[in-house]
Design an enzyme around this catalytic site. Structure first.
Site, short mmCIF file in Angstrom:
data_model
loop_
_atom_site.label_atom_id
_atom_site.label_comp_id
_atom_site.label_asym_id
_atom_site.label_seq_id
_atom_site.Cartn_x
_atom_site.Cartn_y
_atom_site.Cartn_z
N TRP A 356 1.22 -1.82 -6.84
CA TRP A 356 1.22 -1.77 -8.31
C TRP A 356 2.33 -0.87 -8.84
O TRP A 356 2.60 -0.86 -10.03
CB TRP A 356 -0.14 -1.32 -8.84
N ASP A 357 2.97 -0.13 -7.93
CA ASP A 357 4.09 0.72 -8.31
C ASP A 357 5.16 -0.07 -9.08
O ASP A 357 5.79 0.46 -10.00
CB ASP A 357 4.77 1.30 -7.06
N GLU A 486 -6.65 8.99 -5.72
CA GLU A 486 -7.33 8.59 -4.49
C GLU A 486 -8.04 9.76 -3.80
O GLU A 486 -8.67 9.57 -2.76
CB GLU A 486 -6.33 7.93 -3.54
N LYS A 598 -4.73 13.96 -6.94
CA LYS A 598 -3.53 13.55 -6.22
C LYS A 598 -2.40 13.19 -7.18
O LYS A 598 -1.24 13.54 -6.97
CB LYS A 598 -3.86 12.36 -5.32
#
Length: 767
Positions: A356-357, A486, A598
Site C-alpha cells: 500500500w506504500d 503494527e 511503529k
C-alpha cells in the site's frame, strides 16, 4: 551508525574501503532505469560479505510459503523479485594473482554515485600479495534511453611492474535469492553460448516460465591496441570469454563490456536471443561514450522535472536528491504492469512486491513531477488486479467485494503473517484514496467513469460486509484488525481503519452521484454491470452515519483503538536508549503490550483527511501520539514532518525531514544492507513539498503555505499542475512562483488567490 559518506549536493561519495559497510554501500550505490537494476557489487572477484543483486522489473517467483503453523486463508506462496543473471562479472588475474579487494591491500578507494548524470564510478589502488600495485577505474550504468542495456568501462593500470593480465568476462545465471525460503534455486537452464568476444545465457524460472536472456560483448585494449579473446567456454547457466593482455608499467588496459538483458515479458521467448543480439549490436555501435552522454541528457530531463534545490544545508540537499534519484530510477510509469517495490532494485527484502506504500506515499511524487499518464498507470495497475482482489476476499470467507492484497505481484495475496494478511485491511482504503488523490490533483474526472467507479464500488462492498452492527449501541464496528501501527495488532476498532472505511463509502457514493449527474447513460451502464442494488447504497449511508470511532473526550483525541488508554502510557524519551530500536531489542510480546507506536496511525488519518479536521484537533492528536512513536517504520518520519510543518513545530519538522531524507544514507534503522527504503523516499519529497512548501489541492484548487527551516537560506521545487509547470522558490523573505509554461494558472498562497500568467513570476512576502 556514524555517517561514513561525504556530503555533496549531487553525488554520494565513499572514500576509503571499509568491508564492514560494503553491503550497505551495495544498496546505497545501486543503479536502475525502471526496467532493470543492479546493486553496487564489484565487477571483479570479491570474496567478502556481499549480496550479489541483478534485478528485472516484473520477473518474479512464487516461493513456497514457510510458516510454523498453517492457517486457513494463508497464501501458498510469497512472490519474490528474482535475483537474475549476473551480467557485470569480470575475473582479473594479474601475474597469477586474482584481483580481490578482500585479500588485497586497498588504498585511495573512492566510490561515487553521480546522481546528476546517472552512473556509478569507482577508483582504487590495490597492492596484491606479491607486492604488485595496480590502479583501477570503473564506470557503469544501466541506460535510460535503451532500457535493456547495461554498460561498463573498466580500466587497469600497473603502477610498479610489467606482466600479464588474464581477463574473464562472464555471465552467470546460476543465481540464488538470498531470501529463498528453502534455499532453492529458482532458475533452470535453457541455453548458453560463447564465441569470439560474445557470450549468451538464457534461463527460465522453474515456475511461471519467465524466460531471461543476457547477451554480452566485451572489448579489451592495452594502450590503444585491441586485444583478441583467446578462449570462450560454457557450463550450465554460465558463459565466458577470456582475454590475455600484456601489462606495462604506467600503461592502461581498458575493458568495455556491454550487456543486453531481455525477458519474455516484452518479447516472445522463442525470439529472445535474436532480440538480445539486435539490442546488443545497437548498443555496441553507439559506443560507451555516446551511451554515457545520452544517459546524461536523459537525467538532465528528469532533474528539470523533479529537482528540489536547498541552499545552505548540504546534508539536506544531498538527502532529497538521493531520494528523488532512486524514485526516478525505480519507476518510469511506462508499463502499467509494473509497480514500485519497497526496495526497488536495491535488494530482496519484502520480496520486491507491491504494498500500500505505492498509493499512500509514491503516487503524490509522480502526480506532481511527471506526465499524468504515469500516475494514472499506478491506478490502472490496481484496476487490472480487481478480479484477483475479489478472489482474495472470497478466500477469507466474504461473499462480495474486493480486498486488495497486502503484498502482491499479480493481484493475489502473497503475505503470510496472519495479523497483517487477514487484519491489516486498511490497505483497501489507500487504494480508494489514491483514486481521490489522482482525480483531485489532475482534474481527470473521466477516470471515475472509465475505471475508478468499479474499484470504489467493490472496495465499498468489502467494507459493508467487514463491519458488523451492534444493536445495543446502534453503531457499526470492526473487530480483529491491525492498523498502520503494527506494534498493536488484532485490536478492535482501530480508529484509522474505521475512518478510512467510512470515508471510502462516502467517496464512492459521491462519485456515483456525480457520474449520474454528468453522464446518466454511463452511470446506468455501471449500475447494470456491477448489479448495484439500491439496498447496498442505503446500507453504505447507514454505515457512514453510525460508524463507531473510539474517542477520549477528556483528552480530546481519537483513540488508536479500543482500550488503548488501558496500556501504560509513556513517552519514548523516557526509555533508556539501550532499548531502541524496539524491534531489535524487545520480544514481540513486550512490544505488543506497550503503548509505543511503529508509525503514524491516527496521524495517518490526520494526514490523508487533513482537510476534514481543524488545526486544534490535529494538534491534540499529534501532541498525544508523536511522543509515543518510535518511527521504526521508514514510512513514519515523513508524515510527522508534514504535520509538524502545519502545526508550526519547526524543529520537529526539520528533524523528521532529515531522518526520512537520510534514512538510508545514515542507516538510521540499521537495515540498509537489505536494500534502500524506496517507497519511503517519496515521503521525503512529500516532506519538502507538502510539508515545508505547504502544498495541498483542496477542491481542485492549488494551495501553498510555505515556511523555511532556519538552517536553510532558500529552497525551491517544481510541480506540474493542470498543464502548468510551476517553480516555487522560498526564502526567509519571500515566495516566488514562476510559471514555466504558457498556461495561466491560479494559486492560493496563504489563502490569497494569486494569478500567475504564462512564463511569468509572482512574488509574495513570506509570513
Amino acid at each position: 551508525m556514524k555517517p561514513y559518506l561525504k556530503e555533496h549536493p549531487w553525488s554520494i561519495i565513499e572514500e576509503g574501503f571499509d568491508q564492514t559497510k560494503h553491503e550497505i554501500s551495495e544498496s546505497i550505490f545501486s543503479i536502475g532505469n525502471g526496467h532493470m537494476g543492479q546493486r553496487a557489487n564489484f565487477e571483479e572477484t570479491y570474496t567478502g560479505a556481499s549480496l550479489q543483486g541483478s534485478y528485472m522489473a516484473g520477473v518474479y517467483y512464487p516461493d513456497k510459503t514457510r510458516v510454523g503453523w498453517w492457517k486457513n486463508g494463508y497464501p501458498e506462496y510469497f512472490a519474490k523479485v528474482l535475483n537474475a543473471t549476473n551480467w557485470i562479472g569480470l575475473k582479473l588475474v594479474i601475474n597469477g594473482i586474482i584481483l580481490n579487494l578482500n585479500t588485497a591491500k586497498v588504498s585511495e578507494f573512492k566510490r561515487e554515485l553521480n546522481m546528476k548524470e546517472g552512473f556509478l564510478y569507482r577508483a582504487f589502488t590495490a597492492t596484491l600479495e606479491n607486492g604488485d600495485i595496480v590502479t583501477v577505474e570503473a564506470t557503469r550504468f544501466v541506460s535510460i534511453t535503451m532500457k535493456e542495456i547495461g554498460a561498463i568501462e573498466y580500466k587497469v593500470t600497473p603502477v610498479n611492474f610489467d606482466g600479464e593480465i588474464e581477463i574473464t568476462s562472464f555471465l552467470d545465471g546460476d543465481i540464488i535469492n538470498s531470501d529463498a525460503n528453502y534455499d532453492e534455486k529458482f532458475w533452470a537452464e535453457v541455453n548458453q553460448t560463447a564465441t569470439d568476444n560474445k557470450a549468451l545465457v538464457t534461463v527460465k524460472t522453474k515456475k511461471l516460465d519467465f524466460y531471461y536472456t543476457s547477451k554480452m560483448q566485451t572489448f579489451v585494449d592495452t594502450d590503444g591496441v585491441n586485444i583478441e579473446p583467446t578462449t570462450a567456454s560454457t557450463r550450465e547457466k554460465y558463459a565466458d570469454v577470456v582475454f590475455h593482455a600484456p601489462l606495462k608499467q604506467g600503461k592502461t588496459t581498458a575493458i568495455y563490456k556491454y550487456a543486453a538483458n531481455v525477458t519474455n515479458r516484452d518479447h516472445a521467448h522463442d525470439v529472445l536471443e535474436a532480440v538480445a543480439t539486435a539490442k546488443l549490436t545497437d548498443a555496441v555501435s553507439i559506443g560507451f561514450g555516446a551511451l554515457k552522454s545520452a544517459q546524461k541528457d536523459a537525467w538532465d530531463k528528469k532533474w528539470q522535472d523533479s529537482d528540489i534545490v536547498i541552499e545552505g544545508d548540504v546534508s539536506a540537499q544531498q538527502g532529497i536528491r538521493f531520494n528523488i534519484f532512486h524514485m526516478n530510477q525505480t519507476y518510469t510509469g511506462k508499463d502499467a504492469r509494473l509497480n514500485i517495490g519497497p526496495k526497488g532494485f536495491t535488494g530482496e527484502k519484502y520480496g520486491g512486491s507491491t504494498y500500500w506504500d505505492t498509493e499512500a506515499y509514491c503516487l503524490p511524487f509522480y502526480l506532481a513531477t511527471a506526465d499524468q499518464n504515469i500516475s494514472r498507470n499506478l491506478l490502472v495497475y490496481r484496476h487490472n488486479h480487481l478480479e484477483k482482489a475479489k478472489e482474495n476476499a472470497q478466500k477469507l470467507g466474504f461473499t462480495k467485494g474486493a480486498l486488495y492484497p497486502m503484498v502482491t505481484m499479480n493481484g493475489e495475496e502473497s503475505h503470510n503473517e496472519w495479523e497483517i494478511t487477514f487484519e491489516e485491511i486498511h490497505r483497501n482504503g489507500a487504494i480508494a484514496y489514491a483514486i481521490y488523490d489522482y482525480v483531485n490533483y489532475t482534474g481527470d474526472k473521466d477516470y471515475i467513469g472509465e475505471l475508478g467507479i468499479e474499484v470504489l464500488v467493490e472496495i465499498s462492498r468489502f467494507w459493508e460486509e467487514r463491519v458488523h452492527y451492534v444493536p445495543r449501541k446502534d453503531v457499526y464496528m470492526m473487530h480483529g484488525v491491525t492498523g498502520p501501527n503494527e506494534y498493536d495488532n488484532n485490536v478492535n476498532n482501530n480508529w484509522y481503519t474505521n475512518r478510512i472505511a467510512s470515508w471510502t463509502l462516502d467517496y464512492t457514493l459521491q462519485s456515483l452521484r456525480d457520474l449520474k449527474e454528468t453522464d446518466p447513460s454511463l452511470y446506468q451502464q455501471w449500475v447494470e454491470k456491477l448489479h448495484l442494488q439500491p439496498e447496498e447504497t442505503t446500507k453504505w449511508e447507514d454505515i457512514i452515519d453510525k460508524m463507531y470511532y473510539p474517542v477520549d473526550e477528556n483528552l480530546g483525541v481519537f483513540l488508536q483503538a479500543d482500550n488503548f488508554l488501558d496500556k501504560e502510557i509513556m513517552k519514548v524519551e523516557d526509555l533508556d536508549s539501550k532499548h531502541l530500536p524496539l524491534n531489535q531489542n524487545w520480544s514481540w510480546d513486550r512490544i505488543l503490550r506497550s503503548c509505543f507506536i511503529k508509525q503514524a496511525d491516527v496521524l495517518q488519518g490526520m494526514h490523508f483527511l487533513n482537510h476534514e479536521y481543524d488545526l486544534d484537533t490535529i494538534k491534540r492528536n499529534f501532541d498525544f501520539y508523536e511522543p509515543m512513536t518510535v518511527h521504526e517504520s521508514s514510512l513514519s518520519p515523513c508524515v510527522h514532518s508534514i504535520l509538524a510543518c502545519q502545526l508550526g513545530y519547526q524543529d520537529k519538522a526539520y528533524d523528521m525531514y532529515l531522518r526520512t531524507a537520510r534514512l538510508d544514507l545514515d542507516n538510521y534503522n540499521n537495515d540498509t544492507e537489505d536494500g534502500c527504503h524506496i517507497t519511503s523516499m517519496a515521503g521525503t519529497w512529500m516532506s519538502v513539498v507538502q510539508g515545508f512548501g505547504g502544498m495541498k489541492v483542496i477542491d481542485h484548487d492549488l494551495h501553498l503555505r510555505p515556511f523555511i527551516p532556519g538552517k536553510w537560506d532558500s529552497f525551491s521545487f517544481k510541480i506540474v499542475f493542470r498543464g502548468a509547470r510551476l517553480n516555487i522558490h522560498v526564502t526567509q523573505q519571500h515566495i516566488e512562483v514562476t510559471n514555466e509554461t504558457a498556461v495561466d494558472t491560479a494559486v492560493k498562497i496563504f489563502d490569497e488567490t494569486v494569478h500567475v500568467g504564462g512564463n511569468e513570476t509572482v512574488s509574495v512576502k513570506t509570513k
